[in-house]
Write a protein that holds these residues in place. Structure first.
Motif, PDB file in Angstrom:
ATOM      1  N   ARG A   1      -8.798   2.506   7.593  1.00 35.39           N
ATOM      2  CA  ARG A   1      -8.521   3.332   8.765  1.00 35.39           C
ATOM      3  C   ARG A   1      -7.707   4.574   8.424  1.00 35.39           C
ATOM      4  N   ASN A   2      -6.838   4.465   7.468  1.00 40.24           N
ATOM      5  CA  ASN A   2      -5.902   5.550   7.208  1.00 40.24           C
ATOM      6  C   ASN A   2      -6.274   6.446   6.036  1.00 40.24           C
ATOM      7  N   TYR A   3      -7.015   5.915   5.070  1.00 43.45           N
ATOM      8  CA  TYR A   3      -7.199   6.681   3.842  1.00 43.45           C
ATOM      9  C   TYR A   3      -8.647   6.879   3.411  1.00 43.45           C
ATOM     10  N   LEU A   4      -9.605   6.350   4.141  1.00 41.42           N
ATOM     11  CA  LEU A   4     -11.006   6.571   3.789  1.00 41.42           C
ATOM     12  C   LEU A   4     -11.604   7.628   4.707  1.00 41.42           C
TER      13      LEU A   4
ATOM     14  N   VAL B   1       0.866  -1.184   0.000  1.00 35.59           N
ATOM     15  CA  VAL B   1       0.000   0.000   0.000  1.00 35.59           C
ATOM     16  C   VAL B   1       0.899   1.229   0.000  1.00 35.59           C
ATOM     17  N   VAL B   2       0.752   2.080  -1.013  1.00 44.10           N
ATOM     18  CA  VAL B   2       1.605   3.254  -1.163  1.00 44.10           C
ATOM     19  C   VAL B   2       0.722   4.498  -1.227  1.00 44.10           C
ATOM     20  N   TRP B   3       1.043   5.485  -0.389  1.00 44.53           N
ATOM     21  CA  TRP B   3       0.294   6.749  -0.317  1.00 44.53           C
ATOM     22  C   TRP B   3       1.170   7.881  -0.839  1.00 44.53           C
ATOM     23  N   PHE B   4       0.646   8.616  -1.823  1.00 48.71           N
ATOM     24  CA  PHE B   4       1.344   9.762  -2.412  1.00 48.71           C
ATOM     25  C   PHE B   4       0.582  11.028  -2.046  1.00 48.71           C
ATOM     26  N   PRO B   5       0.911  11.700  -0.940  1.00 47.94           N
ATOM     27  CA  PRO B   5       0.146  12.879  -0.519  1.00 47.94           C
ATOM     28  C   PRO B   5       0.188  14.016  -1.533  1.00 47.94           C
ATOM     29  N   ASP B   6       1.267  14.109  -2.329  1.00 49.43           N
ATOM     30  CA  ASP B   6       1.393  15.185  -3.323  1.00 49.43           C
ATOM     31  C   ASP B   6       1.167  14.665  -4.747  1.00 49.43           C
ATOM     32  N   GLY B   7       0.564  13.483  -4.866  1.00 45.64           N
ATOM     33  CA  GLY B   7       0.383  12.895  -6.179  1.00 45.64           C
ATOM     34  C   GLY B   7       1.582  12.054  -6.574  1.00 45.64           C
TER      35      GLY B   7
ATOM     36  N   VAL C   1      -5.432  12.226   6.089  1.00 49.05           N
ATOM     37  CA  VAL C   1      -5.202  10.857   6.563  1.00 49.05           C
ATOM     38  C   VAL C   1      -4.194  10.851   7.682  1.00 49.05           C
ATOM     39  N   GLN C   2      -4.197   9.768   8.413  1.00 52.07           N
ATOM     40  CA  GLN C   2      -3.161   9.498   9.401  1.00 52.07           C
ATOM     41  C   GLN C   2      -2.037   8.767   8.688  1.00 52.07           C
ATOM     42  N   GLY C   3      -0.834   9.322   8.648  1.00 50.60           N
ATOM     43  CA  GLY C   3       0.287   8.688   7.959  1.00 50.60           C
ATOM     44  C   GLY C   3       0.587   7.334   8.546  1.00 50.60           C
ATOM     45  N   ALA C   4       1.082   6.453   7.699  1.00 48.66           N
ATOM     46  CA  ALA C   4       1.318   5.081   8.137  1.00 48.66           C
ATOM     47  C   ALA C   4       2.381   4.990   9.210  1.00 48.66           C
TER      48      ALA C   4
END
Length: 523
Positions: A278-281, A244-250, A424-427
């Motif tokens: 929990r973190n991204y919805l 699971v990878v989150w890109f806050p700035d795209g 979101v809450q960062g991982a």
């Protein structure tokens, strides 16, 4: 009556986790018809995982008539002996189903489990009459057993000795790589009576579950057994994981956060869905001046994410060293897996939800996911993704692949009304801060659950009270958050996976329920 199978009998009789084309009910013992049906399940023409024959239960319009008619308990041994004889002399190559004896409503029934065979194609005698010499190949067509002829027979013969990867022996792994703890947890989770047979060895249990094969002097676990019942299946199948990878700035930004999920397939699937939820919805509430009802929308609907991940785990290749990847940006969420959809599926049909797969890549993985209520019936995943996005008011999902079908991508666009409100809450945030945040967050879902929990209830009762049919959604969005906020508790906290587990309100939950009731009465 000690013989049991690794299934939930109630689910089998109500076709909750097993499609109608994979189960046949028969009021009595008809050797020839049972022989042909077993032969068709052994051939497993569509790689669905074989099927079940239930003796002692009448059928009406494809559904069982309950309570069962039953069969004479004194005939059970004779029927099993005849099955053994038929499997040796009336099917080529020889094939023997597993059997389970059960009592339902005071009547005895016999369940025959015929998994897809390892040496297909199989053919059976057309007649059991003395002197009859004709043999035929049998397959399932929808919920009927038919004799394969013409193109069907030629296609079946082309499958000779081809066994899906998940159903093959893993000859480089010893039998003790299968974890008895994980096997027992699975059997308890699905409600199988086999979980009570604590005296069985790992080999005996594995053979009953069809995750162990080979002669006694050369026993091997099957790939599906290692994928579900080994603590680290990535040691045998590299890249068996969900990233699971989150890109806050795209995707073009310099920052990203990544979390890997490794372990048994059922566990990492649940954990990854829970982590994303929990973190991204985020739910957005929109109030309208012209009507009292507020509109509630999610940036990404959980149901669409669940189905996308389940499909990826179900249909990916475990021979390819590529993980399932979830990429999240403020604009979209994508799920990437390898390889792509079968060439027989047209992408236009897939996009409209009308696609039907002719043959499944992983017949046993799908079987276990369905028993765990993580997957449902045949070809329902894509329509459920479409429906979840539509019900949330989101743009329709987009399904992509390349010309060679080497990869498959599900693209879920963010709801326009939630685009600017995604926080979101960062991982990797401070654990103490996360705990404090979660403790204060009581969602509407949690409020509903606490309000419905008027007394001690088990999981199924509570889910029914909330009128929720999708178990993963109930577990992820309702039950686990309510437990973690401390508003409800387990009656057996030392045995969290016990089939006798029940739930009740804590003192804080009782106080919140009273406050909610007071507000509703004053309104």
């Amino acid at each position: 009556m000690t013989s049991r199978l690794p299934i939930n009998l109630r689910d089998l009789l109500r076709q909750r986790t097993i499609e109608g084309e994979r189960v046949e009910y028969k009021a009595g013992w008809n050797p020839l018809r049972v022989l042909h049906t077993i032969c068709s399940f052994a051939n497993d023409f569509h790689n669905l995982g074989g099927g079940y024959v239930v003796l002692g239960v009448e059928e009406s319009d494809g559904l069982p008539v309950l309570p069962p008619k039953g069969i004479d308990p004194e005939r059970i041994d004779a029927v099993q002996n005849e099955l053994l004889r038929l499997g040796q002399s009336a099917i080529q190559p020889p094939y023997h189903p597993l059997t389970g004896i059960y009592e339902v409503g005071g009547r005895t029934i016999l369940v025959l489990w015929a998994p897809g065979g390892e040496t297909r194609p199989y053919k059976a005698r057309v007649s059991l009459a003395r002197g009859a010499t004709e043999w035929g190949y049998y397959i399932r067509r929808h919920s009927s057993t038919i004799r394969a002829r013409g193109a069907d027979e030629r296609e079946l013969l082309s499958l000779a000795a081809t066994v899906p990867f998940d159903d093959r022996y893993h000859q480089a792994a010893p039998l003790d790589e299968l974890s008895p703890r994980l096997i027992e947890r699975f059997l308890r989770d699905v409600g199988s009576d086999l979980a009570l047979k604590t005296e069985l060895s790992t080999e005996a249990l594995g053979r009953r579950m069809n995750i162990v094969g080979g002669p006694s002097e050369a026993r091997f676990p099957k790939n599906v057994g290692l994928l579900f019942f080994n603590e680290a299946p990535h040691r045998f199948f590299p890249a068996t994981q969900i990233d699971v990878v989150w890109f806050p700035d795209g995707p073009g930004g310099d920052r990203f956060e990544e979390k890997e999920f490794r372990g048994p397939l059922g566990g990492i699937l649940r954990d990854a869905i829970d982590f994303v939820a929990r973190n991204y919805l985020k739910e957005t509430v929109i109030k309208h001046p012209d009507r009292p009802e507020a509109e509630r929308i999610w940036n990404y609907p959980l149901g669409a994410i669940e189905e996308s991940l389940v499909n990826a785990i179900y249909h990916r290749s475990y021979e390819e060293r590529e993980p399932v990847e979830v990429r999240i940006t403020p604009e979209e969420l994508t799920v990437l897996s390898f390889p792509g959809a079968d060439r027989s599926i047209r992408m236009d049909d897939l996009q409209s939800g009308r696609a039907v797969s002719r043959r499944y890549r992983n017949r046993r993985i799908g079987e276990f996911l369905k028993e765990l209520h993580l997957a449902e019936g045949r070809c329902t995943g894509i329509p459920k993704i479409l429906r979840a996005m539509r019900d949330n008011g989101s743009p329709p999902p987009v399904f992509e692949t390349d010309d060679d079908r080497t990869w498959f991508l599900v693209r879920l666009s963010v709801h326009e009304a939630a685009r600017s409100s995604l926080t979101v809450q960062g991982a990797e945030q401070d654990t103490e801060q996360d705990t404090e945040h979660d403790a204060l967050q009581v969602t509407p879902h949690v409020e509903r659950l606490v309000g419905a929990l008027a007394s001690e209830m088990d999981r199924a009762e509570l889910q029914a009270a909330l009128r929720l049919t999708h178990r993963p959604h109930f577990m992820t969005s309702y039950l686990r958050p309510a437990l973690e906020t401390g508003l409800i508790e387990m009656t057996l906290p030392e045995k969290p996976t016990s089939r006798h587990q029940r739930y009740r309100r804590t003192a804080a939950g009782e106080a919140m329920a009273r406050q909610t009731a007071a507000k509703e009465s004053s309104a």
